[in-house]
Design a protein around this motif. Structure first.
Motif: not given
Length: 381
Positions: A240-256
């Protein structure tokens, strides 16, 4: 109910904590559910809503999916939050009581008790969390909780309800340790006597929720992805972490992040203030004598009038007490001045020494024959 009755009924204290916790959990999730829906929608990887802020996300939900869309799935939360929070607060208070016998370090007590509460809470709440987030997603095909439950079970099996359980534990264990430690820290600073103090409970609860939510947002994004996927291709936290990083980059982990903090701050303030209120109300104790949760079990302050504090101590401890003489007045038998007694751990009957160190009791001695307090009930040899 007086103090002695309350202390002699530990099951009553557990029942009060669990009842207050259940009410607090249900109220918290009902009030804050629309914001929780916005948070879930912002954390999803849908490109159609990826750039929406809190206001835009909420308006888009209402405009395209109806006025009641932000509260869809709330019944699943109500069904899960009641028992989950009852066990959550009940296990936390019991664990604090037990840990006082193991360690005197308050921080270790708070952290370990928070871990125990989280393990029990998440085991109960995880299926409800899956149903809730499935119904919160954009263009969710599910129209009711029962339909969602049946559909997920038929297509993905029982494992779908616990697919994110390990991730949720990885997230919630640090979340709850930060949460409880921050709450107890503010309590120690602003309410050292642990009285029932609503403003302090609100401030401490809000600060605890905001700090814990901000730190653990990346893991919450991972959990949301695992809960909301319908294909089941992403099977673990690392994937899941790899998927988020590929689709949204580092900023994806701080969505919301902003939505999560704005949700958690009032939610935990409501939860803690409601919990403390009902715990105080259900105890049936006067406010002056009541103490909120402290290190160990909830205790009550002894009343200043009408009680004589008795302490069971050894002869060595008694030798350290100052010598005082009883002064009595025939007109006022209640005017006996008791010297201040140093606080010591209360011993149960099982902990008292069974060795006989004094002469046997003389039951034939009359009260009028007693010359001094030390001769009362003992033969003169």
């Amino acid at each position: 109910m007086n103090i002695d009755d309350y202390e002699s009924l530990p099951t009553t204290s557990v029942a009060i904590n669990m009842t207050a916790g259940a009410i607090a959990g249900v109220l918290e999730h009902i009030v804050m559910y629309p914001m929780d829906s916005v948070k879930t929608r912002m954390q999803s990887l849908s490109p159609k809503t990826a750039k929406y802020n809190i206001t835009a996300t909420f308006k888009n939900m209402v405009k395209k999916e109806g006025l009641l869309r932000p509260i869809r799935g709330v019944t699943a939360v109500v069904a899960g939050a009641g028992p989950a929070h009852a066990l959550y607060f009940g296990s936390y208070e019991l664990s604090k009581e037990f840990m006082t016998k193991v360690t005197k370090n308050n921080h270790i007590n708070y952290v370990s008790s928070g871990v125990v509460a989280t393990l029990i809470h998440d085991a109960v709440s995880n299926p409800a969390e899956v149903i809730k987030q499935r119904m919160q997603m954009y263009n969710s095909p599910y129209r009711s909780v029962v339909a969602c439950l049946r559909g997920v079970y038929q297509t993905e099996g029982l494992r779908a309800f616990y697919r994110s359980y390990s991730t949720q534990l990885v997230m919630n264990i640090p979340n709850q340790t930060i949460h409880f430690s921050t709450y107890e820290l503010f309590q120690n600073m602003l309410n050292q006597e642990r009285k029932y103090n609503p403003p302090v409970h609100v401030i401490a609860g809000g600060a605890a929720g905001a700090c814990a939510a901000a730190v653990t947002t990346p893991l919450d994004v991972v959990k949301t992805l695992l809960n909301t996927q319908e294909t089941g291709l992403v099977k673990g936290m690392i994937e899941a972490m790899k998927k988020i990083y590929i689709m949204a980059g580092p900023k994806g982990f701080f969505k919301g992040l902003s939505a999560r903090v704005l949700y958690s701050m009032p939610a935990t303030a409501i939860c803690w203030s409601t919990y403390e209120f009902f715990k105080f109300y259900l105890c049936g104790i006067e406010r002056e004598q009541y103490k909120s949760s402290i290190v160990g079990k909830s205790t009550l302050q002894p009343r200043d009038k009408g009680y004589v504090v008795l302490s069971t101590t050894s002869s060595d401890d008694d030798s350290k007490l100052p010598d005082t003489k009883e002064t009595t007045s025939p007109q006022s038998p209640t005017s006996i001045q008791q010297p201040p007694v140093p606080s010591r751990p209360i011993k149960t009957v099982c902990e008292l020494s069974t060795s006989v160190t004094a002469p046997p009791l003389n039951l034939n001695t009359r009260h009028s024959d007693v010359k001094s307090p030390f001769e009362r009930g003992f033969p003169t040899t």
